[in-house]
Motif scaffolding. Structure first.
Motif, PDB file in Angstrom:
ATOM      1  N   GLY A  33       0.818  -1.214   0.000  1.00  0.00           N
ATOM      2  CA  GLY A  33       0.000   0.000   0.000  1.00  0.00           C
ATOM      3  C   GLY A  33       0.842   1.251   0.000  1.00  0.00           C
ATOM      4  O   GLY A  33       0.622   2.167  -0.794  1.00  0.00           O
ATOM      5  N   ASP A  39      -4.154  -1.104  -5.050  1.00  0.00           N
ATOM      6  CA  ASP A  39      -5.559  -0.828  -4.750  1.00  0.00           C
ATOM      7  C   ASP A  39      -6.295  -2.133  -4.483  1.00  0.00           C
ATOM      8  O   ASP A  39      -5.735  -3.220  -4.627  1.00  0.00           O
ATOM      9  CB  ASP A  39      -6.223  -0.011  -5.864  1.00  0.00           C
ATOM     10  CG  ASP A  39      -6.283  -0.728  -7.205  1.00  0.00           C
ATOM     11  OD1 ASP A  39      -6.429  -1.970  -7.237  1.00  0.00           O
ATOM     12  OD2 ASP A  39      -6.202  -0.035  -8.237  1.00  0.00           O
ATOM     13  N   SER A  40      -7.563  -2.013  -4.111  1.00  0.00           N
ATOM     14  CA  SER A  40      -8.321  -3.201  -3.708  1.00  0.00           C
ATOM     15  C   SER A  40      -8.514  -4.179  -4.868  1.00  0.00           C
ATOM     16  O   SER A  40      -8.504  -5.389  -4.663  1.00  0.00           O
ATOM     17  CB  SER A  40      -9.669  -2.806  -3.108  1.00  0.00           C
ATOM     18  OG  SER A  40     -10.421  -2.051  -4.033  1.00  0.00           O
ATOM     19  N   ARG A 101      -5.675  -0.650   7.356  1.00  0.00           N
ATOM     20  CA  ARG A 101      -5.456  -0.139   6.010  1.00  0.00           C
ATOM     21  C   ARG A 101      -4.199   0.719   6.036  1.00  0.00           C
ATOM     22  O   ARG A 101      -3.937   1.430   7.006  1.00  0.00           O
ATOM     23  CB  ARG A 101      -6.637   0.689   5.534  1.00  0.00           C
ATOM     24  CG  ARG A 101      -7.891  -0.152   5.409  1.00  0.00           C
ATOM     25  CD  ARG A 101      -8.873   0.510   4.481  1.00  0.00           C
ATOM     26  NE  ARG A 101     -10.132  -0.181   4.459  1.00  0.00           N
ATOM     27  CZ  ARG A 101     -10.396  -1.251   3.722  1.00  0.00           C
ATOM     28  NH1 ARG A 101      -9.478  -1.740   2.935  1.00  0.00           N
ATOM     29  NH2 ARG A 101     -11.570  -1.819   3.760  1.00  0.00           N
ATOM     30  N   GLY A 105      -3.998   4.592   1.651  1.00  0.00           N
ATOM     31  CA  GLY A 105      -4.428   3.507   0.785  1.00  0.00           C
ATOM     32  C   GLY A 105      -5.902   3.621   0.471  1.00  0.00           C
ATOM     33  O   GLY A 105      -6.578   4.548   0.901  1.00  0.00           O
ATOM     34  N   PRO A 106      -6.414   2.653  -0.286  1.00  0.00           N
ATOM     35  CA  PRO A 106      -7.826   2.702  -0.658  1.00  0.00           C
ATOM     36  C   PRO A 106      -8.730   2.582   0.560  1.00  0.00           C
ATOM     37  O   PRO A 106      -8.399   1.919   1.518  1.00  0.00           O
ATOM     38  CB  PRO A 106      -8.015   1.502  -1.590  1.00  0.00           C
ATOM     39  CG  PRO A 106      -6.861   0.603  -1.329  1.00  0.00           C
ATOM     40  CD  PRO A 106      -5.754   1.471  -0.800  1.00  0.00           C
TER      41      PRO A 106
END
Length: 107
Positions: A33, A39-40, A101, A105-106
């Motif tokens: 990340g 990304d996810s 997270r 990050g996303p």
């Protein structure tokens, strides 16, 4: 069951394929990340590829919770040693890793 070193090489290869980077750029303490902005969707692709390669169901939360690449390898190595632990319904409360997270990050 692969050794931890073999598993780490597999994880580096899969992650590098998804991110379009060189496996040698990925180290035990690499935060995907923070350092690569994964990304996810990319993370889900990594998970799907690892599931196919390792023939192991991987809970997406496990990949989301990994602090760094080495942590992810350790988690996967433990799951391979005890595949029942990869089934969320079969886990005990102390076997679940808390989701975190990466900063920036996303969501």
């Amino acid at each position: 069951m692969p050794t931890r070193e073999e598993l780490a090489a597999t994880v580096r290869t899969v992650v590098s394929d998804v991110l379009g980077t060189d496996p040698e750029e990925l180290h035990e303490r690499t935060s995907l990340g923070q350092e690569f902005g994964i990304d996810s969707l990319e993370l889900m692709e990594v998970g799907a590829r690892l599931e196919r390669t390792l023939r192991l169901r991987i809970d997406p939360d496990d990949l989301l919770s990994a602090r760094d690449l080495g942590h992810a390898v350790d988690l996967l190595h433990a799951r391979l040693a005890d595949p029942a632990a990869a089934d969320p319904a079969g886990r005990t409360a102390d076997a679940v890793i808390t989701l975190t997270r990466a900063p920036g990050g996303p969501a």
